[in-house]
Enzyme design. Sequence first.
Site: not given
Length: 134
Positions: A95, A106, A110, A125
């Site tokens: 990831e 963050r 992703r 997420h």
Amino acid sequence: MSITPMLNRMGRSLLIYRAVLVAICLPLAILPVAGAQAAQQTGLPVILVAELPAEARDTLRAIRQGGPFAYERDGVVFNNYEKVLPRHPRGYYREYTVRTPGIDHRGARRIVCGQPVDCYYTADHYRSFKRIRE
């Protein structure tokens, strides 16, 4: 005691051992092929690279170049606990963080990639993914 019954028992044991070995090894031998087919037929929505947010395109470029990455945890194993992505052996997926403008952590975005480059984008997420296609 005659040697014949002992040899018969050994022969049966050997046959059982071979059957167990084939039952274990054969699925492992075809796993990469089956995994590649599953990745092509995930049923997940597709997103073109050109449709990704600019930050995701930057992350994808860094993945292809082998870095550098913005966050220390980029490149760690993604375990697919949610089981949204096609199943593969542990360690298949990695990831990477996609920067989110305006936040100082963050965030939720992703890119998750398998090997060879088999990448998925999530903006929430890991709740949902889109397969990235050129």
